[in-house]
Motif scaffolding. Structure first.
Motif, PDB file in Angstrom:
ATOM      1  N   PRO A 153       0.809  -1.230   0.000  1.00 40.30           N
ATOM      2  CA  PRO A 153       0.000   0.000   0.000  1.00 40.30           C
ATOM      3  C   PRO A 153       0.835   1.271   0.000  1.00 40.30           C
ATOM      4  O   PRO A 153       0.449   2.273  -0.592  1.00 40.30           O
ATOM      5  N   ARG A 154       2.003   1.226   0.667  1.00 42.99           N
ATOM      6  CA  ARG A 154       2.792   2.457   0.727  1.00 42.99           C
ATOM      7  C   ARG A 154       3.347   2.851  -0.633  1.00 42.99           C
ATOM      8  O   ARG A 154       3.529   4.028  -0.931  1.00 42.99           O
ATOM      9  N   ALA A 155       3.620   1.828  -1.522  1.00 39.36           N
ATOM     10  CA  ALA A 155       4.064   2.152  -2.875  1.00 39.36           C
ATOM     11  C   ALA A 155       2.953   2.848  -3.650  1.00 39.36           C
ATOM     12  O   ALA A 155       3.200   3.809  -4.393  1.00 39.36           O
ATOM     13  N   LEU A 156       1.735   2.374  -3.463  1.00 40.24           N
ATOM     14  CA  LEU A 156       0.608   3.016  -4.136  1.00 40.24           C
ATOM     15  C   LEU A 156       0.417   4.435  -3.616  1.00 40.24           C
ATOM     16  O   LEU A 156       0.102   5.360  -4.376  1.00 40.24           O
ATOM     17  N   VAL A 157       0.599   4.592  -2.291  1.00 42.32           N
ATOM     18  CA  VAL A 157       0.448   5.924  -1.693  1.00 42.32           C
ATOM     19  C   VAL A 157       1.494   6.882  -2.256  1.00 42.32           C
ATOM     20  O   VAL A 157       1.203   8.032  -2.610  1.00 42.32           O
ATOM     21  N   ILE A 158       2.761   6.390  -2.373  1.00 38.98           N
ATOM     22  CA  ILE A 158       3.828   7.241  -2.914  1.00 38.98           C
ATOM     23  C   ILE A 158       3.511   7.633  -4.360  1.00 38.98           C
ATOM     24  O   ILE A 158       3.733   8.775  -4.781  1.00 38.98           O
ATOM     25  N   THR A 159       2.978   6.662  -5.133  1.00 41.16           N
ATOM     26  CA  THR A 159       2.618   6.961  -6.523  1.00 41.16           C
ATOM     27  C   THR A 159       1.540   8.027  -6.596  1.00 41.16           C
ATOM     28  O   THR A 159       1.603   8.964  -7.403  1.00 41.16           O
ATOM     29  N   LEU A 160       0.529   7.896  -5.741  1.00 47.41           N
ATOM     30  CA  LEU A 160      -0.536   8.897  -5.715  1.00 47.41           C
ATOM     31  C   LEU A 160       0.001  10.263  -5.298  1.00 47.41           C
ATOM     32  O   LEU A 160      -0.419  11.305  -5.814  1.00 47.41           O
ATOM     33  N   VAL A 161       0.963  10.258  -4.338  1.00 51.40           N
ATOM     34  CA  VAL A 161       1.569  11.531  -3.906  1.00 51.40           C
ATOM     35  C   VAL A 161       2.324  12.158  -5.071  1.00 51.40           C
ATOM     36  O   VAL A 161       2.254  13.375  -5.304  1.00 51.40           O
ATOM     37  N   GLY A 162       3.063  11.313  -5.854  1.00 45.07           N
ATOM     38  CA  GLY A 162       3.790  11.835  -7.009  1.00 45.07           C
ATOM     39  C   GLY A 162       2.842  12.433  -8.038  1.00 45.07           C
ATOM     40  O   GLY A 162       3.108  13.478  -8.639  1.00 45.07           O
ATOM     41  N   ILE A 163       1.698  11.748  -8.269  1.00 47.54           N
ATOM     42  CA  ILE A 163       0.718  12.291  -9.209  1.00 47.54           C
ATOM     43  C   ILE A 163       0.185  13.622  -8.724  1.00 47.54           C
ATOM     44  O   ILE A 163       0.030  14.590  -9.493  1.00 47.54           O
ATOM     45  N   THR A 164      -0.078  13.690  -7.404  1.00 42.94           N
ATOM     46  CA  THR A 164      -0.595  14.936  -6.837  1.00 42.94           C
ATOM     47  C   THR A 164       0.420  16.065  -6.990  1.00 42.94           C
ATOM     48  O   THR A 164       0.081  17.208  -7.329  1.00 42.94           O
ATOM     49  N   ILE A 165       1.711  15.746  -6.719  1.00 42.71           N
ATOM     50  CA  ILE A 165       2.765  16.766  -6.845  1.00 42.71           C
ATOM     51  C   ILE A 165       2.846  17.275  -8.275  1.00 42.71           C
ATOM     52  O   ILE A 165       3.000  18.478  -8.538  1.00 42.71           O
ATOM     53  N   THR A 166       2.730  16.336  -9.226  1.00 47.17           N
ATOM     54  CA  THR A 166       2.788  16.735 -10.641  1.00 47.17           C
ATOM     55  C   THR A 166       1.639  17.678 -10.986  1.00 47.17           C
ATOM     56  O   THR A 166       1.810  18.696 -11.668  1.00 47.17           O
ATOM     57  N   ILE A 167       0.436  17.317 -10.520  1.00 51.32           N
ATOM     58  CA  ILE A 167      -0.729  18.159 -10.821  1.00 51.32           C
ATOM     59  C   ILE A 167      -0.568  19.530 -10.176  1.00 51.32           C
ATOM     60  O   ILE A 167      -0.878  20.579 -10.774  1.00 51.32           O
ATOM     61  N   SER A 190       5.120  25.580 -11.564  1.00 46.76           N
ATOM     62  CA  SER A 190       6.415  25.517 -10.884  1.00 46.76           C
ATOM     63  C   SER A 190       7.242  24.433 -11.540  1.00 46.76           C
ATOM     64  O   SER A 190       6.847  23.246 -11.547  1.00 46.76           O
ATOM     65  N   TRP A 191       8.406  24.825 -12.084  1.00 43.47           N
ATOM     66  CA  TRP A 191       9.232  23.871 -12.816  1.00 43.47           C
ATOM     67  C   TRP A 191       9.800  22.807 -11.896  1.00 43.47           C
ATOM     68  O   TRP A 191       9.811  21.615 -12.229  1.00 43.47           O
ATOM     69  N   ILE A 192      10.284  23.182 -10.744  1.00 45.33           N
ATOM     70  CA  ILE A 192      10.925  22.234  -9.821  1.00 45.33           C
ATOM     71  C   ILE A 192       9.910  21.214  -9.310  1.00 45.33           C
ATOM     72  O   ILE A 192      10.139  19.992  -9.321  1.00 45.33           O
ATOM     73  N   ILE A 193       8.768  21.707  -8.803  1.00 40.71           N
ATOM     74  CA  ILE A 193       7.747  20.785  -8.268  1.00 40.71           C
ATOM     75  C   ILE A 193       7.250  19.857  -9.375  1.00 40.71           C
ATOM     76  O   ILE A 193       7.067  18.643  -9.175  1.00 40.71           O
ATOM     77  N   GLY A 194       7.034  20.410 -10.569  1.00 39.07           N
ATOM     78  CA  GLY A 194       6.535  19.576 -11.668  1.00 39.07           C
ATOM     79  C   GLY A 194       7.520  18.503 -12.066  1.00 39.07           C
ATOM     80  O   GLY A 194       7.142  17.349 -12.299  1.00 39.07           O
ATOM     81  N   VAL A 195       8.832  18.839 -12.147  1.00 37.11           N
ATOM     82  CA  VAL A 195       9.835  17.844 -12.540  1.00 37.11           C
ATOM     83  C   VAL A 195       9.951  16.745 -11.498  1.00 37.11           C
ATOM     84  O   VAL A 195       9.999  15.546 -11.816  1.00 37.11           O
ATOM     85  N   VAL A 196       9.986  17.150 -10.192  1.00 35.75           N
ATOM     86  CA  VAL A 196      10.088  16.135  -9.124  1.00 35.75           C
ATOM     87  C   VAL A 196       8.889  15.190  -9.165  1.00 35.75           C
ATOM     88  O   VAL A 196       9.018  13.963  -9.102  1.00 35.75           O
ATOM     89  N   GLY A 197       7.698  15.772  -9.250  1.00 34.31           N
ATOM     90  CA  GLY A 197       6.498  14.918  -9.297  1.00 34.31           C
ATOM     91  C   GLY A 197       6.463  14.029 -10.530  1.00 34.31           C
ATOM     92  O   GLY A 197       6.069  12.851 -10.458  1.00 34.31           O
ATOM     93  N   THR A 198       6.860  14.571 -11.669  1.00 35.08           N
ATOM     94  CA  THR A 198       6.845  13.785 -12.907  1.00 35.08           C
ATOM     95  C   THR A 198       7.819  12.614 -12.837  1.00 35.08           C
ATOM     96  O   THR A 198       7.488  11.475 -13.204  1.00 35.08           O
TER      97      THR A 198
END
Length: 446
Positions: free
Chosen positions: A77-91, A98-106
């Protein structure tokens, strides 16, 4: 409710087995998913039951998990949570521009998603593509890359570009139009070929269907003829097998014969005629004048009476105009039958009795007339049948067949007496068709 583990398992369960990594499907083959754990516990419980009644269930339970857990995709479940967090950061990065936040999330979303999909991709490739397919795909890819390398590093690409610059594209366009027209012509030719093949296949299917229909008709006709044979035999024979026909029975037999002649072909008619003839049902039999029954001749058969005898079945005009070409009519008694305009070409009439038979305008082209009887008595005294005068079977007067206007072209094995009779009583048209000619033989129909 708890299920005991299999006591025969020598390897104990450790805490590491219960705590897999985040991406167990890709990293380890010894992972336990909730479904796998349930299956193992079920197997352990079934294995503890040693009765023969549970053997089938044990085999089924052991076979089903092996097919259901091929290349499982198991993610904590924590891997899925991290993936969802990454998607949220990208959005959020896209929303805030924001270039930095978008690149990290992507980057995080891409890496985690690839890690999750990697086991599934491996499973799909292994299921859809065999090792040979994968090898061939790599080989083709290598050929494409090698060709690109040759074009680029050998100067071939520059030569192709230079040659392309010298092409007159107007002429090339004209050639393209010519090739387009040629392609249309080829398509038309292919369409004509396909249509022709369809016609040939349809024709073959039609021929096969017609053959099946003919075979079915032959079988049906033979069944009808067999039924007729049995019906006539039951009608004119008594329980002891002796001929015991009465006027009404003879009338019914003649009616059945006339009906079946109209529903069978020439071959069927010939079979019926041979049956009736060899059964003495067409021959005039001598009768007891008081009872009307056929009289035995004292030698194991029935006595014939050509002058006053009664036939069981009188053909009469049943065969007038009938098509009996190329049929077997050997030893058949067709005396006094009306065969006017009948087609007897190619028939086998060996020893057939045609006395007093009406063969007016009949076609006997190519028929075998070996030992055929056309009259009784001698040829010089025999004469055709008469409507008024009775036949004289001693001298042959009025016992002969009516052969006027008959076609005797190419008849086989015609005896001299039969040729003399046909020349005498056949008329000019018949005389012109008799093999050997009629020179010196008088024509009594002039």
């Amino acid at each position: 409710m708890t299920i005991e583990s299999n006591p025969s398992d020598p390897k104990p369960t450790t805490e590491n087995d219960w705590e897999p990594d985040d991406f167990d499907g890709a990293a380890s083959e010894h992972c336990l998913t909730p479904e796998g754990l349930t299956n193992q516990q079920t197997l352990a419980a079934i294995a503890s039951l040693q009765s023969p009644q549970n053997t089938a269930s044990l085999k089924q339970a052991r076979s089903s998990p092996s097919t259901a857990t091929i290349y499982p995709v198991t993610v904590k479940p924590r891997a899925l949570v991290i993936t969802l967090v990454g998607i949220t950061i990208t959005i959020v990065g896209l929303a805030l521009n924001s270039w930095i936040i978008g690149v990290v999330g992507t980057v995080v979303t891409l890496l985690l998603s690839l890690a999750i999909l990697l086991p599934w991709l491996q499973y799909v490739i292994s299921q859809w593509f065999s090792p040979l397919d994968r090898t061939l795909a790599v080989a083709f890819l290598g050929i494409v890359v090698a060709l690109l390398g040759l074009v680029n590093f050998t100067g071939l690409g520059a030569y192709i570009i230079q040659w392309e610059s010298k092409i007159n594209w107007d002429i090339a366009g004209s050639l393209a139009e010519w090739f387009g027209a040629l392609g249309q012509i080829l398509i038309a030719i292919i369409a004509v070929y396909v249509a022709w093949r369809q016609y040939v296949i349809s024709k073959d299917l039609t021929i096969q269907q017609n053959l099946l229909t003919v075979q079915q008709n032959i079988i049906t006709q033979q069944q009808t003829i067999d039924s007729y044979f049995q019906g006539v035999s039951d009608l004119v024979l008594d329980e002891e097998g002796l001929l015991e026909d009465w006027p009404q029975e003879r009338a019914i037999a003649e009616g059945r014969t006339a009906a079946i002649f109209s529903s069978v072909d020439g071959s069927g008619k010939a079979k019926i005629l041979r049956f009736l003839s060899r059964s003495k049902l067409l021959t005039p039999l001598k009768r007891d004048r008081r009872l009307g029954r056929a009289i035995l001749n004292g030698t194991g058969g029935y006595a014939e009476d050509r002058l006053e005898g009664v036939r069981v079945i009188d053909l009469g005009v049943m065969l007038a105009g009938a098509d009996l070409a190329d049929t077997d009519l050997r030893w058949t008694d067709l005396s006094e039958a009306n065969l006017v305009r009948a087609n007897l070409s190619g028939c086998d009439l060996v020893k057939a009795n045609l006395s007093r038979t009406i063969l007016y305008d009949a076609n006997l082209n190519g028929a075998d007339l070996n030992s055929v009887r056309l009259f009784y008595g001698s040829a010089d005294k025999a004469s055709p049948r008469s409507r008024t005068a009775p036949p004289d079977y001693q001298t042959g007067a009025h016992t002969g067949a009516v052969v006027e206007n008959a076609d005797l072209t190419n008849v086989k094995r015609l005896s001299e007496s039969a040729r003399y009779y046909c020349c005498t009583w056949g008329g000019e048209k018949t005389r012109d068709t008799i093999p050997g000619g009629c020179e010196g033989i008088p024509n009594k129909l002039v």
